[in-house]
Each structure stands twice: as structure tokens, then as C-alpha cells.
Design an enzyme around this catalytic site. Structure first.
Site, PDB file in Angstrom:
ATOM      1  N   LYS A   1       2.787   9.433   8.685  1.00  0.00           N
ATOM      2  CA  LYS A   1       2.125   8.878   9.879  1.00  0.00           C
ATOM      3  C   LYS A   1       2.735   9.343  11.207  1.00  0.00           C
ATOM      4  O   LYS A   1       2.455  10.442  11.640  1.00  0.00           O
ATOM      5  CB  LYS A   1       2.106   7.362   9.766  1.00  0.00           C
ATOM      6  CG  LYS A   1       1.134   6.898   8.655  1.00  0.00           C
ATOM      7  CD  LYS A   1       0.561   5.560   8.937  1.00  0.00           C
ATOM      8  CE  LYS A   1      -0.366   5.055   7.842  1.00  0.00           C
ATOM      9  NZ  LYS A   1      -1.760   5.256   8.142  1.00  0.00           N
TER      10      LYS A   1
ATOM     11  N   PHE B   1       0.863  -1.190   0.000  1.00  0.00           N
ATOM     12  CA  PHE B   1       0.000   0.000   0.000  1.00  0.00           C
ATOM     13  C   PHE B   1       0.890   1.227   0.000  1.00  0.00           C
ATOM     14  O   PHE B   1       1.776   1.355   0.836  1.00  0.00           O
ATOM     15  CB  PHE B   1      -0.922   0.017   1.232  1.00  0.00           C
ATOM     16  CG  PHE B   1      -1.943   1.121   1.163  1.00  0.00           C
ATOM     17  CD1 PHE B   1      -3.142   0.939   0.484  1.00  0.00           C
ATOM     18  CD2 PHE B   1      -1.685   2.363   1.731  1.00  0.00           C
ATOM     19  CE1 PHE B   1      -4.075   1.970   0.388  1.00  0.00           C
ATOM     20  CE2 PHE B   1      -2.613   3.401   1.640  1.00  0.00           C
ATOM     21  CZ  PHE B   1      -3.815   3.198   0.973  1.00  0.00           C
TER      22      PHE B   1
ATOM     23  N   ASP C   1       9.098   2.152   1.469  1.00  0.00           N
ATOM     24  CA  ASP C   1       7.969   2.934   1.948  1.00  0.00           C
ATOM     25  C   ASP C   1       7.844   2.663   3.442  1.00  0.00           C
ATOM     26  O   ASP C   1       7.301   1.640   3.862  1.00  0.00           O
ATOM     27  CB  ASP C   1       6.698   2.528   1.196  1.00  0.00           C
ATOM     28  CG  ASP C   1       5.488   3.323   1.666  1.00  0.00           C
ATOM     29  OD1 ASP C   1       5.562   3.915   2.765  1.00  0.00           O
ATOM     30  OD2 ASP C   1       4.463   3.338   0.959  1.00  0.00           O
TER      31      ASP C   1
HETATM   32  C1  LIG Z   1       2.966   2.106   3.760  1.00  0.00           C
HETATM   33  C2  LIG Z   1       2.033   3.236   3.467  1.00  0.00           C
HETATM   34  N1  LIG Z   1       2.319   4.085   2.458  1.00  0.00           N
HETATM   35  C3  LIG Z   1       1.516   5.128   2.168  1.00  0.00           C
HETATM   36  C4  LIG Z   1       0.347   5.353   2.873  1.00  0.00           C
HETATM   37  C5  LIG Z   1      -0.528   6.521   2.532  1.00  0.00           C
HETATM   38  O1  LIG Z   1      -0.479   7.458   3.552  1.00  0.00           O
HETATM   39  P1  LIG Z   1      -1.559   8.635   3.652  1.00  0.00           P
HETATM   40  O2  LIG Z   1      -2.865   8.014   4.013  1.00  0.00           O
HETATM   41  O3  LIG Z   1      -0.999   9.555   4.700  1.00  0.00           O
HETATM   42  O4  LIG Z   1      -1.614   9.291   2.313  1.00  0.00           O
HETATM   43  C6  LIG Z   1       0.012   4.490   3.918  1.00  0.00           C
HETATM   44  C7  LIG Z   1      -1.252   4.687   4.669  1.00  0.00           C
HETATM   45  O5  LIG Z   1      -1.770   3.826   5.297  1.00  0.00           O
HETATM   46  C8  LIG Z   1       0.877   3.407   4.227  1.00  0.00           C
HETATM   47  O6  LIG Z   1       0.583   2.549   5.227  1.00  0.00           O
END
Ligand SMILES: Cc1ncc(COP(=O)(O)O)c(C=O)c1O
Length: 392
Positions: free
Chosen positions: A248, A134, A219
Site C-alpha cells: 500500500k 484481511f 500484516d
Molecule cells: C492488511 C492487508 N493485507 C493484505 C492486503 C492485500 O493487499 P493487495 O490488495 O495489495 O493485494 C490488504 C488490502 O487491503 C490489507 O489491508
């Protein structure tokens, strides 16, 4: 006030919310508009690292708003540079670019990789990502995420993403072509089901990226800033990335994201990328407090001890016949599976009725991602309530 009716009338109907209106928090506890308290095992989806209403964070934010809340990246601002320095000094990377969210961090990782590909790899632009990964909800990060249900309403997707099974090095090796510019994965998959990486996988990815001359992009939006019991998820594997996305936990509840890169991958020049709010003084004032606390002696050892305790108790519950089929975790990023999606949805509601906020990560996976500052007694209280709900 009927807040749910107000939402139904005014808000874009894009969320399925729990029937609770939260108005206040303190530490690992939150209160609804009826005065009922809940133990927060969600931390706003792995965000509020220091818990709710942390006095030091609140004071820093208030002082910053009084000093200067926003002035843009056309000028130097002090909290931003203090946070950039802390991030670089405490990581294996050399430079920082600030954004506002996880999706914007992933999007920036992708843009940096593509620019690097133009300069270093004959215009290569494809990024290999993992099934169940994700990376966000912007168009490019939705394409990178690869979940059909997230993509279908917004087709066609931007080109340039190849998906392969997670923890499968051969699949990555086989997919690298002259068009490939990098591999982007999480060090512990969050949204896609709380799936840990095999240590050999992350190490192998580093080796493949080195051998093939492509970038390793991690990520760490969810795993970063202490969530896994180390400051960065990659520290569990003894390798370092070329580019890393954060968000986050970094702002402790204030919206901020960051992309860290090696000197060689820090390829953006003026005019190519930007963000009005990115690295805003208020968000950075919060991030400064978060980083100072998370990097203080013993903080991460405690996160590890708390995570180990939760997993040990969940495993004991599994053995005691509570129909928990698997427990996975790293630090305070913990998932456990029940037998069916129905049971999983039901447990979220039953836990909430017993005063514990829980969320899912995929159809049969519950997620425990509390504030990193939660106490052992609070963890036990929440786990007792979950066990009671399972027995009911
Ligand atoms: C690994 C990862 N990357 C990107 C995101 C996207 O983050 P945001 O919701 O702040 O755009 C998330 C959100 O859960 C995530 O867990």
C-alpha cells in the site's frame, strides 16, 4: 467517451465501481473526466501516502524510467538496495524481500513461516489468524483471510489456517498446537471493519509466541509506512514482530510490497522464492521518496495531529446527534459506524455528490484514509461536507 460502457463491454465483470472516471490528481484532490474535483479521503485505499502527483515522487519515477525501468532480480539494482537499507535502518527487522502487492507480501510471509517451520518446528505449518482479518486475494491469503464469502467460490481452500476472534488472547493460546508455526494479524484491522487492537492483545501475542516458540507475523500492509501516525503499527505496542508484510503506502501509488524479517526468520535460499517485478527499480525509486519523506522530522507528528483532529470532530458530530454510533482510529486510519448498511452506502454517494470520496470497510463502517500529506483545512472541508450530507 463512455468509459462505463467500455468497461461493461471489455472488462472482466469483477468490480462494482463508483460511477466516476478519475483522470488526474494533485495532493489530496482528484478530478474526473468531466472536470469535476473531489477531495480524496480514500488515497486509493490507503495507498497514496504523499498525495497525488507529488512532484518529487514523479521526478524520481520519471528519472528512473529513463535510467533503467526493469532488469529483474538476477542483477543488483541500486534503488532496491537503497530502499532495503532504509527499511531495515528504520525498523526492528533485519532483512527485506520485495514483492508487488499486499497479497504477495502476505503469501511470502506464509511461505517464509512454513520454511522456518520445516527447519525449526518439525514441519509445523499452521498459521493462526483472526476473524475479520484481511490478508489478500491469492488462494493462500484468501484462506488466511477466512471470510466465507471470499472463499466459497474458490473452494477447496489450501489447508493450514485456523481462525480465532481478534483481541482474544485465550483463543490464540488454546489454538496453538505442535502444528502451529505462527500467528498472523493486523495491528489495526482495516478491510474487516477498522478495528483497533487492544494494546494488551499485541503484547500478549508476542509473549505467547515467545513462550510457545512460534512466529509473530504482523500484516502491516495497510498500517505500515506512517498510516497510523507511527512508521510501523507495532510501535504503538512496544513489541516487535518476527516477520512483517508491507505494501500500500510504501510505493506512494506505485505497486510494491515488502516482507521484513528478523535474521533468524530470514530462511529463504536461492531458488525457493522469487518475483520478476518484485523490488523493480521504478517502484523502488518511488518508495525511496516515500520513506525519506515519512521519516523526516515532524511528518508523523503531523499525521497524529491530523488523525486526532478528525476523530475529535467525528465524535463531536456523533454527540450532535448525527447518528454516528462509533468512531475508531489510529493516526490517519479512521473508521466510523452508522446505524445501518443502507445509511452507510447512502453516505458514500451523498459525500461524493458533495465532492468527497469516501469508502466503506464492512457493512456499517465508513473509512477515512486520506493521503498522509492532506492539510487540516482540507480535512475540515471534507468533514463539513460529510456533516452536511448527514443533515440532508
Ligand atoms: C492488511 C492487508 N493485507 C493484505 C492486503 C492485500 O493487499 P493487495 O490488495 O495489495 O493485494 C490488504 C488490502 O487491503 C490489507 O489491508
Amino acid at each position: 467517451m463512455d468509459w462505463q460502457a467500455l468497461e461493461a463491454q471489455y472488462y472482466h465483470p469483477a468490480f462494482r465501481r463508483f460511477p466516476v472516471t478519475l483522470v488526474r490528481g494533485e495532493g489530496a484532490r482528484v478530478w474526473d473526466d468531466q472536470g469535476r474535483s473531489y477531495l480524496d479521503f480514500t488515497a486509493g485505499i490507503a495507498v497514496t501516502a504523499l498525495g497525488h502527483a507529488d512532484p518529487e515522487l514523479a521526478d524520481a519515477v520519471a528519472a528512473q524510467v529513463r535510467a533503467i525501468a526493469h532488469i529483474s532480480n538476477l542483477f543488483y539494482t541500486t534503488p532496491q538496495l537503497e530502499v532495503a537499507q532504509r527499511l531495515v535502518d528504520n525498523s526492528a527487522l533485519d532483512r527485506v524481500f520485495f514483492v508487488n502487492s499486499g497479497a504477495e507480501a502476505s503469501e511470502t510471509c506464509i511461505k517464509i513461516a512454513r520454511k522456518w517451520g520445516q527447519q525449526q518446528r518439525d514441519g509445523a505449518y499452521e498459521i493462526i489468524t483472526a476473524d475479520h482479518g484481511f490478508h489478500g486475494r491469492t488462494l493462500a491469503t484468501t484462506a488466511a483471510t477466512g471470510t466465507a464469502a471470499y472463499q466459497a467460490p474458490f473452494a477447496p481452500m489450501p489447508a493450514g489456517f485456523t481462525h480465532v476472534p481478534y483481541n482474544d488472547l485465550d483463543a490464540v493460546d488454546d489454538s496453538i498446537s505442535p502444528q502451529t508455526v505462527g500467528v498472523m494479524v493486523e495491528t489495526f484491522q482495516g478491510e474487516g471493519g477498522m478495528r483497533p487492537a487492544d494494546p494488551a492483545y499485541i503484547r500478549g501475542l508476542r509473549r505467547i509466541c515467545d513462550d510457545q516458540g512460534v512466529l509473530l507475523i504482523l500484516d502491516e500492509v495497510q498500517t505500515g509506512v506512517g498510516r497510523t501516525g507511527r512508521l510501523w503499527g507495532y510501535e504503538h505496542f512496544g513489541v516487535t514482530p518476527d516477520i512483517m508484510g508491507l505494501a500500500k503506502g510504501l510505493g506512494g501509488g506505485l505497486p510494491i510490497g515488502a516482507v521484513l524479517s528478523t535474521e533468524a526468520a530470514s530462511v529463504l535460499v536461492p531458488g525457493e522464492h522469487g518475483s520478476t517485478f518484485g523490488g523493480n527499480p521504478v517502484a523502488c525509486a518511488a518508495a525511496r521518496v516515500v520513506l525519506d519523506r515519512v521519516t523526516a522530522p515532524d511528518f508523523l507528528a503531523e499525521v497524529q495531529a491530523k488523525g486526532a483532529h478528525v476523530m475529535q470532530r467525528l465524535r463531536a458530530q456523533a454527540e450532535a446527534g448525527m447518528r454516528i454510533t462509533d468512531v475508531r482510529g489510529l493516526g490517519l486510519m479512521i473508521g466510523f459506524d452508522l446505524e445501518t448498511p443502507d445509511e452507510t452506502t447512502r453516505l458514500v454517494a451523498q459525500a461524493r455528490e458533495r465532492g468527497v470520496l469516501l469508502i466503506t470497510a464492512g457493512p456499517v463502517t465508513l473509512r477515512i484514509v486520506p493521503p498522509l500529506t492532506i492539510g487540516m483545512a482540507e480535512l475540515d472541508e471534507g468533514l463539513d461536507a460529510i456533516a452536511e450530507a448527514r443533515r440532508a
